[in-house]
Write a protein that holds these residues in place. Structure first.
Motif, PDB file in Angstrom:
ATOM      1  N   PRO A 134       0.808  -1.222   0.000  1.00 31.76           N
ATOM      2  CA  PRO A 134       0.000   0.000   0.000  1.00 31.76           C
ATOM      3  C   PRO A 134       0.843   1.276   0.000  1.00 31.76           C
ATOM      4  CG  PRO A 134       0.025  -0.982   2.187  1.00 31.76           C
ATOM      5  CD  PRO A 134       0.701  -1.956   1.266  1.00 31.76           C
ATOM      6  N   GLU A 135       0.295   2.308  -0.590  1.00 32.42           N
ATOM      7  CA  GLU A 135       0.928   3.621  -0.645  1.00 32.42           C
ATOM      8  C   GLU A 135       0.612   4.356   0.665  1.00 32.42           C
ATOM      9  OE1 GLU A 135       2.009   7.633  -2.287  1.00 32.42           O
ATOM     10  OE2 GLU A 135       0.447   6.953  -0.947  1.00 32.42           O
ATOM     11  N   ILE A 136       1.672   4.829   1.353  1.00 29.97           N
ATOM     12  CA  ILE A 136       1.472   5.411   2.695  1.00 29.97           C
ATOM     13  C   ILE A 136       2.178   6.769   2.844  1.00 29.97           C
ATOM     14  CG2 ILE A 136       0.948   3.337   4.042  1.00 29.97           C
ATOM     15  CD1 ILE A 136       4.518   4.632   3.488  1.00 29.97           C
ATOM     16  N   SER A 137       2.508   7.425   1.733  1.00 32.70           N
ATOM     17  CA  SER A 137       3.288   8.661   1.813  1.00 32.70           C
ATOM     18  C   SER A 137       2.508   9.807   2.459  1.00 32.70           C
ATOM     19  CB  SER A 137       3.757   9.083   0.419  1.00 32.70           C
ATOM     20  OG  SER A 137       2.657   9.351  -0.430  1.00 32.70           O
ATOM     21  N   SER A 138       1.195   9.679   2.585  1.00 34.68           N
ATOM     22  CA  SER A 138       0.406  10.750   3.221  1.00 34.68           C
ATOM     23  C   SER A 138       0.776  10.930   4.693  1.00 34.68           C
ATOM     24  CB  SER A 138      -1.093  10.446   3.109  1.00 34.68           C
ATOM     25  OG  SER A 138      -1.427   9.279   3.836  1.00 34.68           O
ATOM     26  N   PHE A 139       1.468   9.942   5.266  1.00 33.82           N
ATOM     27  CA  PHE A 139       1.861  10.031   6.678  1.00 33.82           C
ATOM     28  C   PHE A 139       3.245  10.629   6.859  1.00 33.82           C
ATOM     29  CE2 PHE A 139      -1.196   6.559   6.292  1.00 33.82           C
ATOM     30  CZ  PHE A 139      -2.153   6.955   7.219  1.00 33.82           C
ATOM     31  N   PHE A 140       3.976  10.858   5.775  1.00 32.90           N
ATOM     32  CA  PHE A 140       5.299  11.457   5.883  1.00 32.90           C
ATOM     33  C   PHE A 140       5.159  12.904   6.354  1.00 32.90           C
ATOM     34  CE2 PHE A 140       7.119   8.575   2.271  1.00 32.90           C
ATOM     35  CZ  PHE A 140       6.922   7.469   3.081  1.00 32.90           C
TER      36      PHE A 140
END
Length: 401
Positions: free
Chosen positions: A329-335
């Motif tokens: 899954p793509e999780i870059s929104s939490f960076f």
């Protein structure tokens, strides 16, 4: 002793396996009494089928306890030839098969027998963590083709051709893919094969270890295209389909020159793989896929479960994998977000470590697979553990601000 490292540049340039590192960290927490759910390791949570275990016991009773032939017992190599013919429509001879101590050794053998210093190896990202490190050991250079979730992590013929240079020696990929679960169709493979037809000096290493954990019509191998078959090296094994990870049993199917080279290399390193495991492998391939089908049905159910639960977590974006037992899954929104102690989540490794320490879930950061905006999680776990792990993930991610 000198402060300068006395270890070789070869080992100093090598990175630690990220998947094994996260598994180790999870075990360390578990040893302290913390309930850690591991979704980091690529291992079926099923037992080896009984008929395979019985074959190993019989091999002991029959005293198959001495050195085995370096490329494998003739009966096992013939069983592999028969499997490739009956299941994949591919014609090989036993002399084109080399059995090794797991598909991992098979991959390493191929790279070491083909790559000279400076040779380029094209690898689509994301890729299994050890691919690029094996190229480092061979003193080659990895050239990456980046993909993303929008393309289901698959490359196009145009991307492949753009990456080729006069130094390109090898292209390596997996289908079904670790870490994404992506599966190339026959039509997609045909498009890549058309490109390779133009470049007769490039070899293709096709990692097909997840072949039987496949939720589309059937597995397709790039070796089916006669125009390039002589340059294709298939790597496969018994670890995933037959839940035989600890048995360490893999193999290659290749042209006779490459097979002989792998035999030669293996003869100077490990010699033949475990005699008991090989005798068990003969039975695994000769007695059908009933156990494989049972395991596949469980993975299919779990895939849907995890897909639904991931889609219920705000900020997480996922696709539906077509094979293997992973989500990426793509999780870059939490960076850029912070945990309760003010620590900033800078990348996927930070997020994986946060999920381990805060949610007690072991995953693996996508940076180790060549795509930093993602994490890998395995659904080779019980339904209850998957539900609890995804609950913990949602709760932990919800705490980041």
């Amino acid at each position: 002793m000198s402060t300068t490292s006395y270890l070789s540049d070869r080992i100093n340039n090598l990175s630690e396996s990220a998947t094994l590192k996260m598994t180790k960290l999870g075990r360390e927490l578990a040893a302290k009494g913390i309930n850690v759910i591991s979704l980091s390791v690529g291992e079926p949570d099923f037992n080896t089928p009984d008929n395979v275990k019985e074959a190993a016991k019989k091999a002991l009773d029959d005293n198959f306890t001495r050195y085995s032939p370096v490329p494998g017992y003739p009966e096992l190599r013939q069983a592999i030839v028969d499997k490739l013919k009956n299941e994949n429509g591919l014609t090989y001879e036993p002399s084109q098969i080399v059995v090794s101590t797991g598909a991992k050794q098979s991959l390493s053998n191929v790279i070491l027998t083909l790559i000279n210093p400076g040779d380029e190896v094209i690898i689509p990202t994301p890729y299994w963590v050890s691919y690029s490190e094996m190229v480092v050991l061979a003193e080659g250079k990895s050239v990456f083709i980046n993909t993303d979730i929008e393309s289901d992590f698959k490359i196009t013929p145009a991307q492949l051709e753009a990456a080729i240079t006069p130094k390109t020696k090898l292209f390596m990929f997996s289908s079904p893919c670790n870490p994404t679960g992506s599966v190339y169709s026959k039509e997609e493979l045909a498009g890549l094969a058309k490109v390779f037809e133009k470049y007769p000096d490039i070899f293709i290493l096709s990692d097909e270890i997840y072949e039987h954990i496949n939720f589309v019509d059937k597995h397709e191998s790039i070796a089916q295209f006669e125009s390039i078959k002589e340059r294709v090296i298939i790597v496969n094994g018994f670890s995933k389909a037959f839940a035989m990870t600890g048995w360490r049993l893999g193999y290659i199917a290749a042209n006779k020159e490459i097979a002989a080279a792998n035999d030669k290399l293996q003869g100077q390193t490990t010699s033949g793989t475990c005699s008991i495991a090989q005798r068990a492998g003969i039975i695994a391939y000769n007695e059908g896929l009933a156990s494989v089908q049972t395991m596949k049905e469980a993975f299919l159910r779990r895939r849907q479960l995890v897909y639904d639960l991931l889609n219920a977590i705000p900020g997480v974006k996922t696709n539906l994998p077509e094979g293997a037992f992973y989500f990426f899954p793509e999780i870059s929104s939490f960076f850029g977000k912070k945990d309760a102690n003010g620590n900033v989540i800078k990348d996927s490794s930070d997020l994986a470590l946060y999920l381990l320490n805060e949610g007690h879930i072991a995953t693996v950061g996508g940076d180790s697979f060549g795509n930093n905006n993602y994490i890998r999680l395995s659904y080779a776990a019980s339904d209850d553990n998957l539900k609890e792990a995804l609950r913990r993930m949602k709760e932990a991610l919800g705490k980041l601000a």
